[in-house]
Design a protein around this motif. Structure first.
Motif, PDB file in Angstrom:
ATOM      1  N   CYS A  94       0.870  -1.631   0.225  1.00  0.00           N
ATOM      2  CA  CYS A  94       0.268   0.218   0.324  1.00  0.00           C
ATOM      3  C   CYS A  94       0.770   0.867  -0.058  1.00  0.00           C
ATOM      4  CB  CYS A  94      -0.904   0.320   1.194  1.00  0.00           C
ATOM      5  SG  CYS A  94      -2.162   1.882   1.265  1.00  0.00           S
ATOM      6  N   ASP A  98      -1.753   6.726  -0.869  1.00  0.00           N
ATOM      7  CA  ASP A  98      -2.890   6.057  -0.555  1.00  0.00           C
ATOM      8  C   ASP A  98      -3.612   5.916   0.169  1.00  0.00           C
ATOM      9  OD1 ASP A  98      -2.877   5.696  -3.285  1.00  0.00           O
ATOM     10  OD2 ASP A  98      -3.457   3.515  -3.426  1.00  0.00           O
ATOM     11  N   TRP A  99      -2.258   5.289   1.573  1.00  0.00           N
ATOM     12  CA  TRP A  99      -3.257   5.580   3.297  1.00  0.00           C
ATOM     13  C   TRP A  99      -3.408   7.188   4.191  1.00  0.00           C
ATOM     14  CZ3 TRP A  99      -3.405   2.131   6.625  1.00  0.00           C
ATOM     15  CH2 TRP A  99      -3.859   2.718   8.134  1.00  0.00           C
TER      16      TRP A  99
END
Length: 293
Positions: A94, A98-99
């Motif tokens: 990830c 995005d996080w």
């Protein structure tokens, strides 16, 4: 006030509230989304909402928009946090971007707008804050760890806030829908859609117990009609190249309504699992079991 008002769920919430007689303040970061929301209103939807352009991640935006709405429309008695984004991918890879983006919109956005609304609501009794989270909060899914974490944070904050403002007559609730056929989900492409609807195989358990408990709520002669209607609908959905069996099944079950067969809500859910199970069996190569049911 509805944030994320231009999205699939947000626009449905706006229409539902307007049809019930509410004066709706629609908040979205996209001018096009708000325009399409306004243009999509029909006579049955009530008056179009007042439109407010804002990004829910900006700390000053919530206070500024709430001030404007209350000056133009009056006190905000209900806030519905719908604004959200969806990004899928393996937890091990990830990207931090995005996080951060998921937490900014799905969690921090809920914090900022709920705080701003609650500060005004505590002086009045009977107001409400609703956050749209996701059933992924309680049902982990592969490829959605970051999204699930952001929605879990939003849900936990809303419930904690609810405990603190309950004494002032403010209610805070969380709604956790399953995967919903919206433009946001469709834009992720077929692979992401498949990841979004992937859930643990609970239908096996439901199938085992349904025969015993359904009879208490549902006349037995209604179930074959439910199965038949579901099977026909699923076969039609499978003609679409982007629809696998699971997606087709969920599309059909979402379109079904409990009052179609005068069903009790619980009975409808049980019958839905039965129908899904049977459809999955019967869309595989025909077996004696399928022919005999």
């Amino acid at each position: 006030m509805v944030t994320g008002a231009g999205g699939g769920i947000g626009s449905a919430v706006c229409r539902t509230l307007a049809a019930a007689g509410a004066r709706v303040a629609a908040v979205d970061r996209g001018e096009k989304a708000l325009r399409e929301l306004r243009e999509g209103y029909g006579a049955q939807d009530g008056p179009p909402p007042a439109e407010y352009l804002a990004d829910v991640t900006y700390p000053a935006a919530a206070e500024a928009v709430l001030d404007q709405v209350e000056a133009e429309l009056g006190p905000v008695h209900a806030l519905v946090n719908v604004a959200g984004i969806l990004r899928t991918g393996a937890a091990l890879s990830c990207p931090t971007e995005d996080w951060s983006a998921l937490l900014a919109v799905n969690a921090t956005g809920v914090l900022l707008w709920s705080q701003a609304a609650a500060r005004r609501m505590v002086g009045r009794r009977g107001d409400v804050i609703v956050t749209v989270a996701s059933n992924a909060v309680g049902v982990p899914r592969a490829g959605m760890a970051a999204y699930t974490a952001s929605k879990a944070a939003a849900a936990a904050f809303t419930l904690g806030l609810g405990l603190e403002v309950a004494e002032f007559g403010v209610r805070c609730n969380v709604v956790c829908p399953g995967s919903t056929d919206t433009p946001m989900l469709a834009a992720m492409g077929p692979d992401a859609m498949a990841a979004a609807i992937r859930e643990p195989a609970v239908e096996g358990f439901a199938f085992e117990v349904a025969q015993e408990v359904t009879a208490e709520y549902e006349p037995a002669d209604h179930l074959p009609r439910f199965f038949a209607a579901a099977a026909v609908g699923i076969e039609e959905q499978l003609s679409s190249p982007e629809h696998g069996v699971l997606i087709a099944t969920r599309v059909v079950l979402r379109r079904a309504r409990a009052d179609t067969f005068g069903s009790h809500e619980l009975a409808f859910k049980i019958a839905g699992y039965l129908a899904a199970r049977k459809a999955l069996e019967c869309t595989r190569p025909v077996t004696a079991s399928c022919r005999s049911r």
